[in-house]
Design an enzyme around this catalytic site. Structure first.
Site, PDB file in Angstrom:
ATOM      1  N   HIS A  13       1.936  -5.292   8.481  1.00 38.87           N
ATOM      2  CA  HIS A  13       1.804  -4.087   9.303  1.00 38.87           C
ATOM      3  C   HIS A  13       2.977  -3.970  10.275  1.00 38.87           C
ATOM      4  O   HIS A  13       3.546  -2.901  10.468  1.00 38.87           O
ATOM      5  CB  HIS A  13       0.504  -4.137  10.115  1.00 38.87           C
ATOM      6  CG  HIS A  13      -0.746  -4.131   9.296  1.00 38.87           C
ATOM      7  ND1 HIS A  13      -1.794  -5.000   9.528  1.00 38.87           N
ATOM      8  CD2 HIS A  13      -1.121  -3.374   8.240  1.00 38.87           C
ATOM      9  CE1 HIS A  13      -2.764  -4.755   8.651  1.00 38.87           C
ATOM     10  NE2 HIS A  13      -2.374  -3.785   7.862  1.00 38.87           N
TER      11      HIS A  13
ATOM     12  N   LYS B  56     -16.841   0.164   6.344  1.00 38.05           N
ATOM     13  CA  LYS B  56     -17.179  -1.260   6.365  1.00 38.05           C
ATOM     14  C   LYS B  56     -17.262  -1.748   7.808  1.00 38.05           C
ATOM     15  O   LYS B  56     -16.588  -1.251   8.695  1.00 38.05           O
ATOM     16  CB  LYS B  56     -16.109  -2.079   5.641  1.00 38.05           C
ATOM     17  CG  LYS B  56     -16.144  -1.924   4.131  1.00 38.05           C
ATOM     18  CD  LYS B  56     -15.088  -2.803   3.484  1.00 38.05           C
ATOM     19  CE  LYS B  56     -13.686  -2.446   4.014  1.00 38.05           C
ATOM     20  NZ  LYS B  56     -12.607  -3.238   3.384  1.00 38.05           N
TER      21      LYS B  56
ATOM     22  N   ARG C 162       1.801  -1.810  -1.186  1.00 39.49           N
ATOM     23  CA  ARG C 162       2.070  -3.116  -1.803  1.00 39.49           C
ATOM     24  C   ARG C 162       1.915  -2.988  -3.311  1.00 39.49           C
ATOM     25  O   ARG C 162       2.846  -2.636  -3.997  1.00 39.49           O
ATOM     26  CB  ARG C 162       1.103  -4.175  -1.261  1.00 39.49           C
ATOM     27  CG  ARG C 162       1.442  -4.603   0.161  1.00 39.49           C
ATOM     28  CD  ARG C 162       0.289  -5.340   0.724  1.00 39.49           C
ATOM     29  NE  ARG C 162      -0.940  -4.587   0.388  1.00 39.49           N
ATOM     30  CZ  ARG C 162      -2.124  -4.776   0.908  1.00 39.49           C
ATOM     31  NH1 ARG C 162      -2.270  -5.705   1.818  1.00 39.49           N
ATOM     32  NH2 ARG C 162      -3.160  -4.059   0.560  1.00 39.49           N
TER      33      ARG C 162
ATOM     34  N   SER D  69      -5.036  -7.883   4.995  1.00 36.01           N
ATOM     35  CA  SER D  69      -6.017  -8.293   6.004  1.00 36.01           C
ATOM     36  C   SER D  69      -7.165  -9.049   5.357  1.00 36.01           C
ATOM     37  O   SER D  69      -7.663 -10.040   5.890  1.00 36.01           O
ATOM     38  CB  SER D  69      -6.549  -7.065   6.750  1.00 36.01           C
ATOM     39  OG  SER D  69      -5.514  -6.467   7.497  1.00 36.01           O
TER      40      SER D  69
END
Lengths: 158, 158, 158, 158, 158, 158
Positions: C17, C41, C90, C128
């Site tokens: 990040h 979530k 990514r 993460s």
């Protein structure tokens, strides 16, 4: 004794290939590094030039032997008692083609297992194709290929 | 002043390219649209023909300049103070190749950022390759390319 | 003045990040880094904890402002004159979801452009989710997240 | 002596897992088959139930040991002198996640190599998730899992 | 009466093609199997050779007609009252290209629907390209193509 | 008579679903649109709410019947003489999961063919998940779902 083979066209040999060879050598008692004699595309480097570089880069590791072969990889494996084909994977596109080839090789030689190693992150964007493109346009490829390949590329494109 | 560059082969130029150019122009103070002089594949249109179309389609926007260049894109960016390379993305297969090229360009010119814009849904299936295939077979491509390209394609394939 | 926004859940904030923020800041005159208040979530870290880390990691760069927001990102952009949403990519799986979200955001706010930057090779495997998994099992995550996050993770999982 | 480990949740164990185990066993002198103690999702079968099935299916091959472990896989490998983590790959989506995990494990334990085997064509569509879904709806899963798992699934869903 | 068409280059025809034809025939009252006259690549087999094999493999099923055509597939469908184009899908890479072609065909002939069937698992790795490569190197392809194609390939590569 | 089925959770029903239904109806003499009774995730709308919307949106087409079912889709197809399962595809990620499900269904009911239609470009980014997310945050979803669903979503989230 476990024998493995790492086949490729190595046109040219890159640091990504070298990384896979070092890691593959630790999985086998003997590792053949095999330059494909004839593919469907015209290579930039002759088979002789590619073998010379491979031998120079692999010397010093007694368990590695640089070879070439005619015909089917599966047949070469059977004839030489090779039990593992080693392939490096980078992107998803690699993966699909390699999956199909591996399944085909299982049909041709069920006793030979294809084993995949993932390219390290720092090598994930290095391919022979991109390296040639950079070198053709005069870019510096010394971070991506061994020094001997830098010289080879320079003389090809000068 | 932020300068960007949108490189491509534009063989031929499509509405998908045009959409990316309009959107990219809003991200930069100056946008170079750069037709690649020589790729590895033989183009259908000469560099002159492609530049002519680009100039016609981009005229009227004073912040856009149509150019061509020899050598490495990274070198051209450094020489001209360009800080962003702009690329359009359609499918996943685009993505992987573009990712590798972008990482390579970061190594060659760390100060130049590659920036990706997603093709709009309505352009997601338009590629130069498919457009040429449709035109070669006598199909109507007027919804996929600017009018000037329709004429160019007709005279190539008549 | 070009304003951009880099939205995320940052649960937790990683070096990946941080890399995107530094690069995105060079593309904008002002960059909002926006922690999502409520996702679907349950996050590991509270919004307060995540904002605190973001502020600590972004301080010293006067063009960056850490914010949070309720409601639609598209609405927040319109209200604040933000012209670019910045996202890091990514793997291919990222790409597909992000593509759909970007196309939806174009429909909701046509004047706001989504701009993608590719994760650098060395950060390509840092997410993460994986960082939390390693930390939960007692692994050393100090190469993947800023020091302040290392401490935060340790106190969560001790 | 080369030691390998094949980790998974095996919830439940399938014929696809069994195929990978048989092939992985030929690559190692000793193969640990390791059921993850605790994942992030609630498993259908208890750790005890999963270990029991694994032991039943792997008995008769003296080089295989069924284990479980707490904490990081990388740590377990280092402690037990394991040099290879073996993973099976089916679809592209598997590939991407596995690639990220493999790169993370290289950082956590550089001496441990992750080795991938491709699922055989006939097993390419068999996943624990799909098998559970079929069994939950009363379908016949006897072609996809060992007989002992058929019984286990029946008693869970009856 | 529902008419469908299964177009391809069939260079050479494989068991994967045959499987799709059998399944596609059950979806239509009449199925055209159409060998492309001229693609961009030079085929290994002449159009005549490919049509001969197709006719031999499809004879006995009265609802199938082997054809060839010039020009656009969409035009051929409109002229012959064909309402469905049938395509087989193997890997993800197929999918993307086929998706773009299908969307283009919807623009060219909105009344013609492209319908996709998934390759069966056992055929998922069989492509004309890989079959040719195996045959060129002297491998046994009799499990992947009909007997008539085995002979054809042998005489080409002897 | 050819019977097809278009199964889904339709939580909520979108314009993308509607487009597939209209196109699928032209491929069958009778099309069942089947809302799954119970999935693994908790739906936002009850089965009753979802069936009501489906009936409202499909009325007027006499060849369509809205149904629900318990148990395996393959069993429902066999019992009702359904020969085709119809699925819409958007992105590559869809494709892989759908491929696995289709191969599993071939094993469970070999006489039932799964047939895929590609989402149209303009619907390619519309998923029930993204629509719910936009509606939850107060965004306007009237371009993505039928009017009845707009009202349903408003009352859920008000």
């Amino acid at each position: 004794m476990r024998k493995g083979i790492y086949p490729g066209s190595f046109d040219p040999f890159t640091n990504g290939h070298l990384d896979i060879i070092v890691r593959a050598a630790s999985l086998c008692d003997k590792l053949y590094v095999a330059a494909a004699r004839n593919g469907t595309k015209e290579p930039l480097f002759t088979l002789g030039e590619r073998l010379e570089i491979l031998k120079e880069c692999c010397q010093g590791n007694g368990s590695i032997e640089v070879v070439t072969f005619d015909g089917l990889l599966a047949d070469f494996c059977i004839k030489n008692g090779i039990s593992s084909i080693i392939r490096g994977l980078r992107a998803t596109a690699d993966y699909e083609y390699e999956h199909a080839i591996a399944l085909m090789n299982r049909r041709l030689a069920p006793q030979v297992e294809t084993v995949f190693l993932m390219a390290d992150a720092e090598n994930s964007f290095i391919s022979s194709t991109i390296v040639k493109e950079v070198a053709r346009n005069g870019g510096d490829v010394s971070s991506f290929v061994p020094p001997a390949v830098v010289s080879q590329l320079k003389s090809k494109f000068s």
